[in-house]
Design an enzyme around this catalytic site. Structure first.
Site, PDB file in Angstrom:
ATOM      1  CG  HIS A 159     -84.458  15.605  27.320  1.00  0.00           C
ATOM      2  ND1 HIS A 159     -84.135  16.884  26.912  1.00  0.00           N
ATOM      3  CD2 HIS A 159     -85.612  15.276  26.676  1.00  0.00           C
ATOM      4  CE1 HIS A 159     -85.061  17.309  26.059  1.00  0.00           C
ATOM      5  NE2 HIS A 159     -85.965  16.358  25.892  1.00  0.00           N
ATOM      6  CG  ASP A 194     -86.290  16.181  20.346  1.00  0.00           C
ATOM      7  OD1 ASP A 194     -86.686  15.003  20.236  1.00  0.00           O
ATOM      8  OD2 ASP A 194     -86.850  17.028  21.085  1.00  0.00           O
ATOM      9  CG  HIS A 196     -88.561  19.068  23.662  1.00  0.00           C
ATOM     10  ND1 HIS A 196     -89.201  17.986  23.074  1.00  0.00           N
ATOM     11  CD2 HIS A 196     -89.526  19.876  24.141  1.00  0.00           C
ATOM     12  CE1 HIS A 196     -90.516  18.139  23.209  1.00  0.00           C
ATOM     13  NE2 HIS A 196     -90.737  19.274  23.848  1.00  0.00           N
TER      14      HIS A 196
HETATM   15 ZN   LIG Z   1     -88.403  16.284  22.031  1.00  0.00          ZN
END
Ligand SMILES: [Zn+2]
Length: 342
Positions: A159, A194, A196
């Protein structure tokens, strides 16, 4: 498979995490790494410590202001009047509006921290830089001739943007590994599993054609990080066409996941990279606290076997995957799937 691990993560234990308006202890806890490590140790993988790669690899990805902020923020925060234990932002610049880089650590926190899931404690910098070294070392092992190596990174990284932390991530370990591999290979691909969206990785390489970024993740219309991860985000300028997002419905199981993964592998093949970085989140698992998808423990072996069949030198970089009884077994299954097919 060689597993790269450093225990310098263990004092990074963020306590402040704002979720749906409530402060909770972060899900990103040292216990995650202990469980992953113990599982691969029991399964007979060789554990190696990373070398210290200095500031070079992270400086290839992150801005000097951001790195200075991460390194100094906690100590500067402690000089404020009545500060919290951990650095947490409470004001942000407005996108698209004129703004200036602030001198105050409070302003810088708002500038460099994208959400309330990346608080900075006394030991965050040491852990984040060690995690980047773990990824870099795995990349070095692959440059040295290993078919694959696994980086047990904590904190995770996908991220993190060039100049912004968010979602438990500070330094983008997968991006750092990919850039490191660029020393030898003209083209490198990053495949992010992942649950996300790998928003930071996308942002870092969005205007570049030499690093293909592909992310399979829960549909961001109703899942964090909400603002990115849509299929129409395809890259910009030279990078147009070199970013691929595959948002999948929440609750997707292997049947729904496999066609997307096969497509992703076909795109990697068409790009013809010299090496591959897998951002190996394990949080698509059916019992992960995020409950985004329904991938089973044995399914991870299937997914990684498809990736191994690409035949590329591969760096596996740990991303998410949170505390459940299945966390360790999921990793063992993923590595076994890769090794069996490699
Ligand atoms: Zn994640």
């Amino acid at each position: 498979m060689k597993v790269v691990y450093s225990d310098l993560h263990q004092n990074h234990d963020p306590q402040l995490f704002l979720l749906r308006g409530r402060f909770k202890r972060s899900n990103e806890q040292p216990e995650r790494a202990y469980r992953l490590l113990s599982a691969v140790q029991k399964d007979g993988h060789e554990i190696v410590a990373p070398a210290d790669y200095g500031s070079g690899p992270r400086a290839c990805i992150h801005s000097p202001e951001y790195l200075r902020f991460l390194e100094t923020a906690w100590a500067r925060w402690q000089l404020l009047d009545d500060p919290s234990e951990e650095v947490m932002p409470n004001i942000h610049p407005f996108p698209g509006q004129p703004s200036s880089y602030p001198e105050s650590v409070v302003g810088q926190a708002g500038f460099h921290m994208g959400d309330n899931a990346c608080s900075i404690g006394e030991h965050t910098w040491v852990a984040a830089t060690a995690s980047a070294d773990v990824a870099t070392h795995a990349a070095q092992l692959v440059l040295d001739g290993q078919r694959a190596a696994y980086a047990l990174c904590r904190p995770p990284g996908h991220h993190a943007y060039t100049d912004r932390a968010n979602g438990f991530c500070y330094l983008n370990n997968a991006a750092i590994a990919a850039q490191y591999l660029r020393q030898r290979y003209t083209r490198v691909a990053i495949l992010d599993l992942d649950v996300h969206h790998g928003n930071g990785t996308q942002g870092i390489f969005y205007r570049r054609a030499d690093v293909l970024t592909i992310s399979l993740h829960g549909d961001p219309r109703n899942f964090t990080p909400f603002f990115t991860g849509y299929a129409h985000e395809r890259g910009e300028a030279e990078g147009l066409g070199y970013n691929i997002n595959k948002p999948l419905p929440l609750g997707t199981d292997l049947t729904g996941y496999l066609p997307a993964l096969r497509d992703a592998c076909a795109s990697v093949k068409a790009f013809s990279p010299g090496a591959l970085v897998v951002a190996l989140g394990l949080d698509a698992h059916e019992h992960d606290p995020y409950k985004g998808m329904r991938i089973s423990t044995s399914d991870f072996a299937v997914l990684l076997s498809h990736i191994a069949e690409l035949g590329l030198p591969t760096v596996l970089v740990q991303e998410g995957g949170y505390l459940s009884e299945d966390l360790g077994p999921n990793l063992v299954s993923a590595l076994k799937g890769f090794e069996t097919a490699a």
